[in-house]
Design an enzyme around this catalytic site. Structure first.
Site, PDB file in Angstrom:
ATOM      1  N   TYR A 107       4.668   5.143  -7.373  1.00 46.87           N
ATOM      2  CA  TYR A 107       4.110   5.097  -5.927  1.00 46.87           C
ATOM      3  C   TYR A 107       3.656   3.747  -5.559  1.00 46.87           C
ATOM      4  CZ  TYR A 107       1.324   5.664  -1.908  1.00 46.87           C
ATOM      5  OH  TYR A 107       0.838   5.300  -0.728  1.00 46.87           O
ATOM      6  N   GLU A 125       4.767   2.474   2.828  1.00 49.72           N
ATOM      7  CA  GLU A 125       4.512   3.201   1.436  1.00 49.72           C
ATOM      8  C   GLU A 125       5.940   3.467   1.057  1.00 49.72           C
ATOM      9  OE1 GLU A 125       1.771   6.895   1.296  1.00 49.72           O
ATOM     10  OE2 GLU A 125       3.681   7.705   1.933  1.00 49.72           O
TER      11      GLU A 125
END
Lengths: 301, 379
Positions: B106, B190
């Site tokens: 992530y 993101e």
């Protein structure tokens, strides 16, 4: 006394010669603010007649400070130029810059807040109505004639809720009312104002207005529990706001389970703050607490 | 006033990433099942079909599926198109080349409101469960503040990779993601998951970007035509420059200033009614703005009564009253209107409404009283 702004404050206006700047400079002068100059590099040397006064225009904040001893700047500069204007004020090391401008990009706000902090310039705002110490000085766009000097301190994210509470408590009056702004990144926080009101001998009670988004109110609640001895009355707006929608203010958004009005109210109550369900009820809590203070032996409220 | 944050669709986000040198799988966006089949043929047969909606949890909702061949791609796309995911209807799907994943990570940059700066968030554990990882084992998710004056230097990118437990080869992607954040005035970028493929490449399998609407003046390339307003009344309000959010109740709410309007919604709810909208006429509103706002709210078929709550600061109450009178010249008032005016020029505003003497226009002295009356009239 008052916090951040007193009768001795000397105020300049960046963007004074624009339409908003002229209108509000006139209002500030009418409220007794000592407006000593405007800043506009293209109109340096001009003298502007406003509200029966002649106000000189300077080419830079530095020049204005050197010539007048100004220690507060109020900015009405449009969003594309706001970052440069705040940077200039910070470079001149002005102690207080009040940024009224709405719609400043967050990246600009992040940059100029850090820049100002490193130069010991306090920023109020952006996207705020400014602050008023009734009877002394008014830096920004808060209507000056709806209240009077008194001993309540008020700090709020919302302009109109500031006015609403000032009006509801007009017969009691305020030491200073500070609108800190509804953007996600602001200079002066609830905590900064709470600390200043706690230290101000002329403030007996603090009203704190918050709204959905972020966790500034929760952090303020922890600060109150640890550091504030004066009574605090709270109000939070946005209980009915749906998740994921921005409610007017750039920073007012509930994201998932964070930023809800219910969580903020609970945090404040856990810190001993009385929280009103409506602005009017909040004003009622203030009146009741001031009555209690007056009855407490040894207290001169 | 406008919506301040604008989420991009996955396919728009991946385009920004790709333009800035981040590797993404080959993919096409289509809006019919037949087109999905054709896209699958071009992409080599075996593809992933992904619903394009602006909400998380698509995978869990069944909006992301693997299809083994073009025929399966067509069938799968047909099932996903039209699907409802958390209130968002799927109008388009992305058909993407599958990637052989070695590991999932992530990576993101987000605003830290409290600190007033951006944060890198990095974790060696990416994928669908990142929120749970963050909640259960916060130490597995590194949060590294970025100095606004410095930004993300090469050394900072290395530091972020190390702190998050990502391989050093991800540093380039970290720098490129920061470039996307700053160059496009994003509030959030993101990549989840960021993957290492079997062949060792660093690839963004999914991207999310939220843009800051306040930066529109310097981001002329943004195009969201027809996409932002989910509701026809919201589209009309946006065109008129009004700050409006459609809600699901019966009391139309109009006020000045975001805080006061939010507060008015709460007070209406406290009276046992549900607000139909949030409408902020803003500071210093003219009679025309008031008239536009009132017409808009009256045109909402759900609205049974309207509450106008104005505390005149910069806004003058007589201008608000004039706006109400002007609106009633063009709109037949069939629903009761409760008006509370206080502050700047309130006496003049009340007198204007008094002279109007309209049987459906009620004046109230206080905010609480006005809300109670409007709630009662909507019942």
């Amino acid at each position: 006394m008052a916090i951040f702004l007193t009768k001795d404050s000397k105020v300049i206006v960046q963007g004074m010669t624009g339409a908003e700047g002229m209108k509000h400079t006139r209002r500030m002068l009418a409220a007794g603010t000592d407006v000593v100059g405007g800043v506009n590099p293209r109109k340096a040397g001009a003298r502007v007649e406003i509200g029966g006064r002649t106000v000189p225009v300077f080419g830079s904040v530095r020049e204005a400070m050197d010539a007048t001893g100004a220690d507060v700047s109020v900015l009405f500069v449009p969003p594309p130029h706001a970052k440069a204007a705040v940077t200039e004020a910070a470079d001149a090391r002005i102690p207080l810059a009040v940024v009224i401008t709405e719609g400043i990009p967050v990246h600009d706000a992040v940059a100029f807040q850090a820049y100002a902090r490193a130069r010991a310039t306090r920023i109020i705002g952006p996207n705020c109505p400014g602050l008023i110490s009734p009877g002394q000085s008014n830096a920004g766009i808060i209507p000056a004639d709806i209240t009077k000097p008194g001993r309540i301190g008020l700090v709020s994210k919302s302009g109109t809720l500031t006015y609403q509470l000032m009006y509801e408590l007009r017969d009691i009056g305020f030491s200073t009312c500070v609108g800190i702004g509804g953007d996600p990144v602001i200079g002066t926080t609830h905590i900064d104002a709470l600390a200043a009101f706690e230290a101000d001998p002329d403030t007996d009670l603090i009203v704190m207005i918050g709204e959905i988004g972020g966790d500034a109110e929760e952090r303020a609640a922890r600060y109150i529990a640890d550091h504030v001895t004066k009574p605090v009355v709270g109000y939070i707006a946005g209980f009915t706001a749906p998740e994921g929608r921005t409610m007017g203010h750039a920073g007012a958004i509930v994201s998932g389970s964070s930023g809800t009005a219910a969580a903020k109210k609970a945090a404040l109550e856990a810190a001993g703050v009385s929280v009103g369900a409506t602005p009017t009820e909040t004003a009622g809590l203030v009146v009741a607490l001031l009555d209690d203070l007056a009855e407490t032996p040894g207290n001169v409220a | 006033m406008r919506e301040q944050a604008m989420d991009l669709y996955e396919h728009q986000a991946r385009e920004l990433l790709r333009e800035n040198g981040v590797l993404v799988p080959r993919a096409e966006v289509v809006d019919t099942a037949e087109a999905a089949r054709a896209a699958a043929e071009r992409l080599g047969g075996r593809v992933v079909i992904k619903a394009q909606v602006k909400t998380g949890g698509r995978g869990k909702a069944g909006g992301v599926k693997l299809a083994d061949d073009p025929a399966a791609a067509e069938q799968t796309a047909r099932r996903i198109l039209g699907m409802d995911i958390k209130g968002h209807t799927v109008h388009r799907v992305m058909v993407a080349e599958p990637v052989e994943v070695e590991r999932e990570m992530y990576l993101g940059f987000t605003l830290d409101r409290a600190a007033g700066r951006f944060l890198a968030i990095a974790s060696a554990e990416g994928g669908m469960e990142i929120e749970e990882v963050a909640a259960r084992r916060p130490e597995a998710v590194a949060r590294i503040p970025i100095d606004p004056a410095e930004g993300v230097t090469e050394a900072k990118a290395d530091e972020i990779a190390a702190a998050g437990g990502l391989p050093p080869e991800t540093a380039g992607t970290i720098s490129r993601l920061w470039t996307v954040l700053t160059a496009y005035d994003a509030l959030l970028v993101e990549i989840n998951p960021l993957v290492v493929t079997r062949s060792g490449a660093i690839v963004a399998l999914d991207g999310k970007v939220t843009l800051d609407d306040n930066a529109r003046f310097r981001q002329p390339s943004w195009d969201d035509s027809g996409d932002r307003a989910r509701d026809p009344l919201e589209a009309r309000a946006a065109a008129a420059g009004l700050g409006y959010v459609k809600l699901d109740g019966q009391v139309g709410v109009i006020g000045n200033g975001a805080g006061l309007v939010m507060s008015t919604l709460d007070v209406v709810a406290g009276c046992g009614a549900r607000p139909a909208d949030f409408l902020d006429i803003g500071g210093g509103a003219s009679a025309q703005v008031m008239a536009d706002g009132l017409s808009l709210v009256l045109d909402d078929p759900e609205v049974r009564s309207v509450l106008v709550n104005v505390f005149g600061g910069i806004t003058a109450c007589d201008a608000v009253a004039d706006g109400i009178v002007r609106a009633l010249d063009t709109v037949a008032l069939t629903k009761p209107l409760v008006v509370r005016l206080d502050g700047n020029n309130a006496a003049r505003g009340r007198a204007i409404l008094g002279q109007l003497a309209h049987p459906l226009v009620h004046q109230a002295d206080t905010m609480d009283g006005a809300a109670a009356r409007a709630a009662e009239l909507a019942a």
